[in-house]
Design a protein around this motif. Structure first.
Motif, mmCIF file in Angstrom:
data_model
loop_
_atom_site.group_PDB
_atom_site.id
_atom_site.type_symbol
_atom_site.label_atom_id
_atom_site.label_comp_id
_atom_site.label_asym_id
_atom_site.label_seq_id
_atom_site.Cartn_x
_atom_site.Cartn_y
_atom_site.Cartn_z
ATOM 1 N N ALA A 21 -1.780 47.459 9.746
ATOM 2 C CA ALA A 21 -2.454 48.456 8.913
ATOM 3 C C ALA A 21 -3.884 48.016 8.598
ATOM 4 C CB ALA A 21 -1.674 48.670 7.614
ATOM 5 N N ASN A 22 -4.052 46.747 8.278
ATOM 6 C CA ASN A 22 -5.394 46.235 7.969
ATOM 7 C C ASN A 22 -6.305 46.312 9.186
ATOM 8 O OD1 ASN A 22 -4.809 45.671 5.271
ATOM 9 N ND2 ASN A 22 -4.029 43.623 5.746
ATOM 10 N N SER A 72 8.556 45.365 -0.796
ATOM 11 C CA SER A 72 7.679 44.194 -0.917
ATOM 12 C C SER A 72 6.743 44.097 0.282
ATOM 13 C CB SER A 72 8.506 42.912 -1.026
ATOM 14 O OG SER A 72 9.288 42.915 -2.194
ATOM 15 N N ALA A 73 5.449 44.030 0.001
ATOM 16 C CA ALA A 73 4.451 43.971 1.070
ATOM 17 C C ALA A 73 4.543 42.669 1.858
ATOM 18 C CB ALA A 73 3.054 44.130 0.481
ATOM 19 N N ASN A 74 4.817 41.562 1.171
ATOM 20 C CA ASN A 74 4.800 40.282 1.889
ATOM 21 C C ASN A 74 6.024 40.074 2.772
ATOM 22 O OD1 ASN A 74 6.793 39.568 0.092
ATOM 23 N ND2 ASN A 74 5.611 37.981 -0.957
ATOM 24 N N GLU A 75 6.984 41.012 2.706
ATOM 25 C CA GLU A 75 8.116 40.953 3.625
ATOM 26 C C GLU A 75 7.832 41.713 4.922
ATOM 27 O OE1 GLU A 75 11.451 42.407 1.424
ATOM 28 O OE2 GLU A 75 11.762 40.495 0.381
ATOM 29 N N GLN A 76 6.645 42.331 4.987
ATOM 30 C CA GLN A 76 6.247 43.089 6.176
ATOM 31 C C GLN A 76 4.907 42.566 6.707
ATOM 32 O OE1 GLN A 76 8.676 45.278 6.856
ATOM 33 N NE2 GLN A 76 9.594 44.810 4.867
ATOM 34 N N ASN A 126 3.724 41.582 9.689
ATOM 35 C CA ASN A 126 3.196 42.154 10.934
ATOM 36 C C ASN A 126 2.665 43.565 10.712
ATOM 37 O OD1 ASN A 126 3.933 39.816 12.317
ATOM 38 N ND2 ASN A 126 5.930 40.643 12.909
ATOM 39 N N GLU A 127 3.428 44.343 9.975
ATOM 40 C CA GLU A 127 3.031 45.729 9.732
ATOM 41 C C GLU A 127 1.808 45.793 8.821
ATOM 42 O OE1 GLU A 127 6.120 44.569 9.613
ATOM 43 O OE2 GLU A 127 6.866 45.532 11.449
ATOM 44 N N SER A 131 16.567 46.570 6.144
ATOM 45 C CA SER A 131 16.256 46.411 7.566
ATOM 46 C C SER A 131 15.490 47.604 8.130
ATOM 47 C CB SER A 131 17.547 46.197 8.361
ATOM 48 O OG SER A 131 18.421 47.310 8.219
ATOM 49 N N LYS A 132 15.435 48.690 7.384
ATOM 50 C CA LYS A 132 14.702 49.872 7.831
ATOM 51 C C LYS A 132 13.221 49.828 7.466
ATOM 52 C CE LYS A 132 18.525 53.220 7.799
ATOM 53 N NZ LYS A 132 18.402 53.609 9.226
ATOM 54 N N HIS A 133 12.808 48.863 6.638
ATOM 55 C CA HIS A 133 11.434 48.843 6.143
ATOM 56 C C HIS A 133 10.405 48.710 7.262
ATOM 57 C CE1 HIS A 133 12.865 47.343 1.911
ATOM 58 N NE2 HIS A 133 13.281 48.572 2.202
ATOM 59 N N ALA A 134 10.609 47.751 8.160
ATOM 60 C CA ALA A 134 9.641 47.521 9.223
ATOM 61 C C ALA A 134 9.554 48.728 10.155
ATOM 62 C CB ALA A 134 10.018 46.267 10.015
ATOM 63 N N GLU A 135 10.702 49.293 10.486
ATOM 64 C CA GLU A 135 10.725 50.477 11.348
ATOM 65 C C GLU A 135 9.977 51.637 10.698
ATOM 66 O OE1 GLU A 135 13.943 53.793 13.011
ATOM 67 O OE2 GLU A 135 14.622 52.033 11.910
ATOM 68 N N ALA A 136 10.212 51.821 9.399
ATOM 69 C CA ALA A 136 9.543 52.913 8.678
ATOM 70 C C ALA A 136 8.034 52.694 8.647
ATOM 71 C CB ALA A 136 10.093 53.004 7.258
#
Length: 368
Positions: free
Chosen positions: A138-139, A127-131, A133-134, A104-109
């Motif tokens: 970045a793109n 995993s990139a595809n779990e983020q 929006n982020e 659950s910290k991945h998106a915040e990070a």
């Protein structure tokens, strides 16, 4: 542990991977190819097979933010350290964020990383595809993201500039094939995997597929254990598995060495030993894995990845993205470590460090 003999178990190897291209061949040709696959995986990595050309690294400093799934994971930590080492040669700064094994910290990070306005981001074990929006953010900000085990595929995927990894399918197949060989074609396998990791799930699926292709072997169970599983829970699970499967159970295959760490406590190791279970890993090659293989305690093999080389590759891939070049598409070859070859290629330092001069090769490319 039975030492690998590449001239025996013809029946087991003839059945292993049945239904694949191997199984359609003459048995002798099949045996030769299967033997060659294992032999190649154990061979020395003395020559550089990676990129030989690429952009130079300019004088301008870059800020790279590395987001780690968990620095308690030895593989993630070693890759991060290698990124820092290579970045120092490039003259770049690396800022790290640890997610402490909490998904659950991945998106915040990721959001924190973007707020730093970096030149590039590294996703290590996330995993990139779990983020989505982020990754989109970045793109849009033209911040390239390079992954390490951030996708189930190597190369550009899931919005990443590229994903640095070994061949997941090949690693799984090598581990499964070793179990087949060591059991004389009668392996009864329990697989340990992480239900929260798409990468781990993809690897365990490949292990399962390979074991099922051995007609004289048995896939007994796939145990979905979170990466943060406490070691004190393992004895009860092992006892339950032994009661369910009895002598049919011959092998444990973990998707990575973390699961075999859980087997190394005295209580768990005693159950493994008393039931004559061979434990092997399809990934990572951590320090503790090397120590267990060398001491012949619990673990008989691992399929390590060259963390140092991969860290340097990550920096090279970022530089390619900064220069507008394509990713190198380099995938590190699969390597198998047992007690037979553990003394080589970094084994004395408890890591896989291929003797292929990768640091020198990347410095040549970068003009450093």
């Amino acid at each position: 542990m039975k030492l690998i003999n590449f001239n025996f178990v013809a029946m087991a190897l003839a059945f292993a991977l049945a239904g694949s291209a191997f199984a359609q061949e003459d048995p002798t040709a099949y045996l030769n190819r299967a033997n060659a696959k294992l032999a190649k995986a154990m061979a020395f990595k003395n020559s550089w097979d990676g990129p030989s050309t690429g952009p130079k690294i300019g004088a301008q400093k870059k800020l790279i933010v590395l987001i780690a799934s968990d620095f308690k994971n030895n593989a993630v930590l070693r890759v991060s350290n290698a990124v820092k080492e290579a970045a120092a040669v490039a003259g770049w700064e690396v800022f790290t964020i640890d997610c402490w094994g909490v998904n659950s910290k991945h998106a915040e990070a990721f959001s924190r990383a973007l707020a730093l306005k970096p030149n590039g981001i590294v996703l290590a074990g996330i995993s990139a595809n779990e983020q989505p929006n982020e990754m989109n953010a970045a793109n849009k900000a033209n911040v390239p993201v390079v992954g390490w085990h951030a996708s189930t595929r190597g190369g550009p995927s899931d919005g990443l500039f590229t994903n640095v990894t070994a061949d997941l399918k090949d690693e799984a197949q090598i581990a499964a094939l070793l179990g087949v060989v060591n059991s004389n074609g009668k392996a009864g396998v329990v697989v340990f995997t992480d239900p929260a990791s798409l990468y781990s799930q993809a690897k365990s699926n490949e292990i399962v597929a390979a074991i099922k292709q051995c007609r004289t072997c048995s896939l007994l169970s796939v145990e979905a254990l979170p990466a943060a599983t406490s070691a004190d829970k393992m004895p009860a699970l092992l006892t339950s598995l032994a009661q369910r499967f009895g002598k049919k159970w011959t092998h444990v295959i973990g998707v990575n060495d973390q699961y075999l760490d859980l087997l190394a406590t005295p209580a768990a190791a005693s159950i493994i030993s008393s039931n004559k279970i061979e434990a092997l890993s399809a990934g990572d090659g951590t320090e503790t894995a090397y120590q267990r293989i060398r001491s012949k305690t619990v673990q008989v093999a691992t399929v390590p990845e060259p963390f140092g080389l991969q860290g340097w590759q990550i920096v090279d891939e970022l530089n390619r993205s900064f220069s507008g070049d394509k990713a190198s598409a380099y995938t590190t070859p699969t390597y198998l470590v047992t007690e037979q070859n553990i003394a080589f290629h970094g084994g004395q330092q408890n890591t896989f460090e291929p003797n292929n001069g990768y640091r020198t090769e990347y410095k040549k490319i970068w003009g450093k």
